[in-house]
Design an enzyme around this catalytic site. Structure first.
Site, short mmCIF file in Angstrom:
data_model
loop_
_atom_site.label_atom_id
_atom_site.label_comp_id
_atom_site.label_asym_id
_atom_site.label_seq_id
_atom_site.Cartn_x
_atom_site.Cartn_y
_atom_site.Cartn_z
N GLU A 145 40.22 -95.52 15.40
CA GLU A 145 40.90 -95.03 14.19
C GLU A 145 42.28 -95.66 14.09
O GLU A 145 43.14 -95.37 14.91
CB GLU A 145 41.08 -93.51 14.23
N ALA B 134 34.27 -89.65 5.84
CA ALA B 134 34.03 -88.20 5.74
C ALA B 134 34.77 -87.66 4.53
O ALA B 134 34.18 -87.50 3.46
CB ALA B 134 34.47 -87.50 7.02
N SER B 135 36.07 -87.44 4.68
CA SER B 135 36.84 -86.89 3.57
C SER B 135 36.83 -87.84 2.38
O SER B 135 36.92 -87.41 1.23
CB SER B 135 38.27 -86.57 4.01
N ILE C 279 48.54 -96.35 9.15
CA ILE C 279 48.79 -95.46 8.02
C ILE C 279 50.00 -95.94 7.23
O ILE C 279 51.07 -96.17 7.78
CB ILE C 279 48.96 -94.00 8.51
N HIS D 190 38.25 -86.89 19.91
CA HIS D 190 38.68 -86.94 18.50
C HIS D 190 40.17 -86.63 18.44
O HIS D 190 40.68 -85.82 19.22
CB HIS D 190 37.88 -85.92 17.67
#
Lengths: 243, 243, 243, 243
Positions: free
Chosen positions: B144, B202-203, B149, B96
């Site tokens: 990911e 998740a978040s 981003i 992770h």
């Protein structure tokens, strides 16, 4: 509010020697011995077993082996203090020799634990480390005498007395526990009689021929030391009363 | 024997956004949604909650967020693979981004997990990382798209297709899941329709105005994508039957 | 045998703000200022520049920013204490806030440095840390007042006096230096006048409009403080002679 | 622009077996052997010796054993890429087994080195790791056969051929070097003849009875392999010309 273990207390853990149901079984035996001899017992449990042990024992003081200092939020792999507490732990190890911390991390972990009323149990590796870590005022210090490995018992007792005095000189309310290399119940007795607030054993018990018999004998030794200390104290007190 | 999640699957975790009973409550809602839409769901749980969630849910595939590779024995603060499995976890995250591993550690963790039939869910941070980590043949890869981003959706889909192809070209049996930055159920649908084996959040869910409504919508999207993919496949198959 | 810097001393470093020839140029300017004002100056140099600076300066006391504790042998990427010393360094930083050490590592680094007569310059982050690190008896302690960030000067002086007293109470021979957040030569003067053995600045100088002018002014301030302290002492001594 | 070593090349380092002047003396001997046999030689030098070795040798390709990825600015104890280059290094080790890196760190280090035209020399620990690290396209890969420890030579050659093929299949321009466990010049010859671009030895030389004789013999073996490969190629070419 924190309720610290009442000295003299007993402490044990399983590290990773056993896992799953065997941990619960051992924890229940420690709980039973603590009740039988009316002695407080700290049990450091793997994260995965904390909740179940808390649910199924009555007297054990369950501690986590480590925690991070982050606050609720991100942190997929971190150990959240609030999570450890929610699972039932009432204390946490700080600076275990297998997970050494920087000074800043020690300070933050103790502050974070205090914020949640988690008891802090800090490890030290030598007299100088014991004095250093005492500056951060953890609740309990376990000065593991790594220095003593390979030396004989006499110097062991000298180290014990030196660390005990060094810590109590600084903060008399810090509880001092001895745990390194203990394999016999007589050592538990001797360490308590020497003035330590607690004594414990992990691998010493788990690697013994009959772990449950040794566990019982060790907790009984704490009881015996407690009673003998009381007798000594009573005698001293009555002597003091004499004119 | 490992039983992998049946694609398309859903995945979620709580990181440390919530703790204690709130984790159980959320896990039970995911379990209910998985049952309602008949979709496999991976739930990455904090260590302290693994056992209780496994005990109180029926369909969830509970994973640990990390594990060490030591064997039973010492290791006061390490996460023992056998302990994670004994608590009920059937899989484990590897690499992770908040706990990056060396190549050697990735290799050892996957080997250790395979030894215990724990499903390995590996994270990668870029196309090159996804190809690198695929060499170790984890069961699931979550590439990911950190690279993305701050970029717009279109290039997002390009990254998704590129990582998907790169991984499947090497090992077609590795399951590919997309999870980064997902906040809407339509994204879940789109990622599954683009060929991914799983999608998750998740978040994105936990920070939503109504987490439980969003959770339900997301799992429903997996179901809808599954049905639509079947319709497409059936049409294609029937066309192929035509002379 | 170690020859410690003679108080009051000056200290500076370049961290990684500059590199290559610019480091040598700066080191030579510090060397010149040290000679001009007859003040000892510690210069913490990047590993790659230690030897050249030692070769081309006369008065500087060159320190390494860190070292490992291994002994000659394996260790492709480790900083060998003997290598640092062979390059000309006479001291080493211990526990810099960007490379925090465990208690055990602090202890070992200081012991290893003592073995080679390398001066130890330890950093601390708070009053409790300063007291903790003092237990290991480094030669110099720099209690970086991280606690003070964002607070005003007055409490700054309070922190300075508190750490100074705490350290000297334990070991009067440990030299205490203040260095955090110093950007003006008057601060250097004030810290020396407050009883510190040394004062220094790194980024404060390198980010200044005219670094060389500020450097000269700071070393001059050390000199002035030294002279003023002597005058005060002489007066006190002559007063004491009075009946 | 990077100028890679011309295959077949030789590589050596001192790790921390020696330090100070002994490193310079050894480097000068490697430089002399490289000139004598007209062979490119990589020399991985401790940070403190990089500049002096670069100044006093003529043919050596000096590499740093590690570097961080920060940019000029803070970073008291970090190894700044610009500082390593300014000292004269033209390359850097990546992911040495004593300083393993995460995938993200490998990627960043290679990107940062490319930015400064520093040659990247990456280490891998197994066939899967060699394939994984090749994804990031370093200039040179050294697939240290840790897997082979305790096995016989034949499987050694098998591992060598497997890693060589795996890397060249992906990127034919990545140079492959073998270095683990080499203690005889005949091994150097065999590895080059097997198709590797380079071969080297560190402790094998430094722990030998006569290091300088062995060093000379090893560099001579690279030369001999180079000549023999040319003869083979010429024969093959002339055969191909035959009808």
């Amino acid at each position: 509010m924190k309720i610290l273990p009442k000295p003299p207390f007993f402490e044990t853990s399983v590290k990773n020697y056993i896992y799953g149901d065997a941990v619960l079984e051992y924890a229940m035996a420690v709980d039973a011995a603590a009740a039988k001899y009316d002695i407080d017992a700290i049990f450091i449990a793997p994260y995965t077993e904390i909740r179940r042990i808390c649910d199924q024992t009555r007297r054990l003081m369950v501690f986590a082996p480590y925690m991070d200092t982050l606050r609720p939020g991100r942190g997929m792999t971190d150990i959240l203090p609030e999570a450890v507490k929610a699972a039932g732990a009432i204390g946490v190890l700080v600076n275990h020799c297998e997970r050494p911390m920087s000074l800043t991390q020690i300070k933050k972990t103790i502050e974070r634990a205090n914020e949640l009323d988690l008891i802090t149990f800090a490890c030290a590796d030598s007299v100088a480390e014991a004095k250093a870590i005492a500056q951060f005022h953890p609740d309990i210090i376990n000065p593991e005498p790594t220095e003593l490995i390979g030396t004989h018992e006499a110097s062991g007792m000298e180290y014990v007395r030196e660390t005990l005095k060094a810590i109590k000189d600084l903060y008399p309310d810090i509880l001092v526990e001895q745990a390194a290399g203990i394999t016999k119940s007589s050592q538990i007795y001797d360490f308590i009689m020497a003035g330590n607030d607690g004594a414990g054993s992990a691998s010493g018990i788990l690697k013994a021929a009959d772990p449950y018999a040794l566990l019982d004998a060790m907790v009984q030794s704490v009881r015996k030391a407690k009673d003998d200390l009381k007798i000594k104290k009573d005698r001293r007190d009555s002597h003091e009363d004499c004119p």
